[in-house]
Scaffold this motif. Structure first.
Motif, PDB file in Angstrom:
ATOM      1  N   TYR A   9      28.726  40.709  16.325  1.00  0.00           N
ATOM      2  CA  TYR A   9      29.952  41.376  16.759  1.00  0.00           C
ATOM      3  C   TYR A   9      29.823  42.891  16.668  1.00  0.00           C
ATOM      4  N   PRO A  11      31.902  46.640  16.669  1.00  0.00           N
ATOM      5  CA  PRO A  11      33.217  47.120  16.227  1.00  0.00           C
ATOM      6  C   PRO A  11      34.243  47.286  17.350  1.00  0.00           C
ATOM      7  N   HIS A  13      35.014  45.152  19.454  1.00  0.00           N
ATOM      8  CA  HIS A  13      35.512  43.806  19.760  1.00  0.00           C
ATOM      9  C   HIS A  13      34.764  43.108  20.895  1.00  0.00           C
ATOM     10  N   THR A  29      35.837  39.448  22.187  1.00  0.00           N
ATOM     11  CA  THR A  29      36.188  38.508  21.125  1.00  0.00           C
ATOM     12  C   THR A  29      37.563  37.878  21.341  1.00  0.00           C
ATOM     13  N   PHE A  31      39.873  37.916  19.178  1.00  0.00           N
ATOM     14  CA  PHE A  31      40.838  38.911  18.712  1.00  0.00           C
ATOM     15  C   PHE A  31      41.219  39.855  19.853  1.00  0.00           C
ATOM     16  N   ALA A  32      40.209  40.363  20.570  1.00  0.00           N
ATOM     17  CA  ALA A  32      40.470  41.325  21.655  1.00  0.00           C
ATOM     18  C   ALA A  32      41.294  40.702  22.765  1.00  0.00           C
ATOM     19  N   GLN A  35      44.885  40.427  21.699  1.00  0.00           N
ATOM     20  CA  GLN A  35      45.563  41.727  21.700  1.00  0.00           C
ATOM     21  C   GLN A  35      45.916  42.176  23.122  1.00  0.00           C
ATOM     22  N   TYR A 121      32.876  40.843  10.575  1.00  0.00           N
ATOM     23  CA  TYR A 121      33.790  41.218  11.665  1.00  0.00           C
ATOM     24  C   TYR A 121      35.217  40.796  11.328  1.00  0.00           C
ATOM     25  N   GLU A 122      35.378  39.561  10.905  1.00  0.00           N
ATOM     26  CA  GLU A 122      36.724  39.064  10.610  1.00  0.00           C
ATOM     27  C   GLU A 122      37.356  39.854   9.455  1.00  0.00           C
ATOM     28  N   ASP A 124      36.735  42.874   8.682  1.00  0.00           N
ATOM     29  CA  ASP A 124      36.980  44.229   9.184  1.00  0.00           C
ATOM     30  C   ASP A 124      38.312  44.314   9.948  1.00  0.00           C
ATOM     31  N   LEU A 125      38.815  43.175  10.419  1.00  0.00           N
ATOM     32  CA  LEU A 125      40.076  43.162  11.161  1.00  0.00           C
ATOM     33  C   LEU A 125      41.288  43.304  10.249  1.00  0.00           C
ATOM     34  N   ASP A 126      41.102  42.969   8.967  1.00  0.00           N
ATOM     35  CA  ASP A 126      42.223  43.025   8.008  1.00  0.00           C
ATOM     36  C   ASP A 126      42.555  44.428   7.574  1.00  0.00           C
TER      37      ASP A 126
END
Length: 126
Positions: A9, A11, A13, A29, A31-32, A35, A121-122, A124-126
């Motif tokens: 991954y 940064p 996304h 990702t 996540f992306a 969003q 990666y996960e 880092d999202l927090d």
């Protein structure tokens, strides 16, 4: 959200799956895509286009915004996912399978060592 362990991954996304030696598939990702909301258009790179890690390789447009796709790797685009031209929301439905963006011949496969694994990666999202 889903973050497969077999991917690396970036940064920005983006994900990378090493397919065969020095060929990798890239995409955005889970996540992306979440969003962004529903993707309505994808500006794909051109086949044979040279791309560099950290630089723009295309863009995605959703009802919410337009976002640049930042390349997670350096290399030459071998193929793009033409299915996204007619069905851009494949990125939402299948971000790690049918919604891939491009296949890339890597300039330096060791560059993948600079990317994050799923757990980092996960976190880092927090």
């Amino acid at each position: 959200m889903d973050f497969p362990d077999d991917l690396k991954y970036h940064p920005e996304h983006m994900w990378v799956r090493l397919e065969d030696g020095d060929v990798a598939t890239v995409g955005i990702t889970d996540f992306a895509q979440e969003q962004l909301g529903t993707v309505i258009f994808v500006d794909l790179p051109d086949a044979e286009q040279e791309i560099s890690q950290g630089e723009e390789l295309g863009a995605v447009e959703s009802a919410k915004s337009v976002s640049d796709l930042i390349s997670p790797v350096t290399g030459v685009v071998l193929r793009v996912n033409q299915a996204l031209e007619d069905t851009p929301d494949l990125i939402n439905l299948e971000p790690y399978t049918g919604g891939w963006i491009a296949r890339v011949k890597l300039e330096d496969p060791a560059e993948l060592d600079e990317l994050m694994d799923a757990g980092v990666y996960e976190a880092d999202l927090d």
